[in-house]
Write a protein that holds these residues in place. Sequence first.
Motif, short mmCIF file in Angstrom:
data_model
loop_
_atom_site.label_atom_id
_atom_site.label_comp_id
_atom_site.label_asym_id
_atom_site.label_seq_id
_atom_site.Cartn_x
_atom_site.Cartn_y
_atom_site.Cartn_z
N LEU A 1 -73.64 -80.07 97.35
CA LEU A 1 -72.82 -81.13 96.92
C LEU A 1 -71.88 -81.50 98.20
CD1 LEU A 1 -72.03 -80.53 93.15
CD2 LEU A 1 -74.15 -81.64 94.51
N ALA A 2 -71.42 -82.91 98.37
CA ALA A 2 -70.39 -83.28 99.19
C ALA A 2 -69.11 -83.13 98.60
CB ALA A 2 -70.67 -84.90 99.51
N ALA A 3 -68.10 -82.87 99.45
CA ALA A 3 -66.84 -82.71 98.95
C ALA A 3 -66.28 -83.35 97.77
CB ALA A 3 -65.72 -82.88 100.20
N ASP A 4 -66.89 -84.76 97.64
CA ASP A 4 -66.50 -85.56 96.50
C ASP A 4 -67.27 -85.35 95.24
OD1 ASP A 4 -68.76 -86.77 97.24
OD2 ASP A 4 -67.92 -88.59 97.81
N GLY A 5 -68.22 -84.14 95.31
CA GLY A 5 -69.21 -84.00 94.27
C GLY A 5 -70.17 -84.78 93.88
N THR A 6 -70.50 -85.53 95.11
CA THR A 6 -71.62 -86.29 94.91
C THR A 6 -72.91 -85.55 95.51
OG1 THR A 6 -71.21 -87.25 97.02
CG2 THR A 6 -70.74 -88.44 95.13
N ILE A 7 -74.06 -86.12 95.59
CA ILE A 7 -75.28 -85.73 96.03
C ILE A 7 -76.22 -86.77 96.90
CG2 ILE A 7 -76.62 -85.72 93.91
CD1 ILE A 7 -77.06 -83.20 96.54
N ALA A 8 -76.98 -86.43 97.90
CA ALA A 8 -77.77 -87.41 98.79
C ALA A 8 -79.34 -87.00 98.32
CB ALA A 8 -77.30 -87.65 99.95
#
Length: 187
Positions: free
Chosen positions: A102-109
């Motif tokens: 996960l990215a630092a903001d809790g999202t996923i690509a």
Amino acid sequence: MEKLVNIHDAAEGLKAGKTLLYPTDTVWGLGCDASNEEAIQKIFDVKNRPKEQSFIVLVDSVAMLERYVANIPEVCFDLIDFAARPLTIIYDEPINLPKSLLAADGTIAIRVTEDMNCKKLIQRLRKPLVSTSANISGQANANSFAEISDAIKKSVDLILNERLEEVMRKPSSIIKVGSDNGVKVIR
């Protein structure tokens, strides 16, 4: 080269936690089982990539995507269906994936791949596949297998023996779609 493997052996290696160098629907990629923390760590090490930079994950279908994103904004289904080139979407509310992805903001690509070899790998693995460009962080993407650095080739466990002579396309487009259906173009 003893690391060269077919799709079946690559999938078996991924199940065993190995890392893989493979052609995607965009560029040559470094990958592993997206649910295996140790394998994900190996990819960070191979790329010499800071932990705060996340990876893209490939899935083989919208049905698989729905197992890893809690609430997919409706607009995403049309974006996936009508994209003219490979499209990676950054989603809020990822589920069933390790925090290290996960990215630092809790999202996923995540990208729903159209590449048949990637689909076969994912289907045999029965899990999403990490996909990041086959280069050391900060260096240019390789446009062909021949351009991939020896350091990368030596660092991975396996290399898929498909499309070794092919010149690859550009990286995917990347957009972020928020839970409010707001769309932001990243790349």
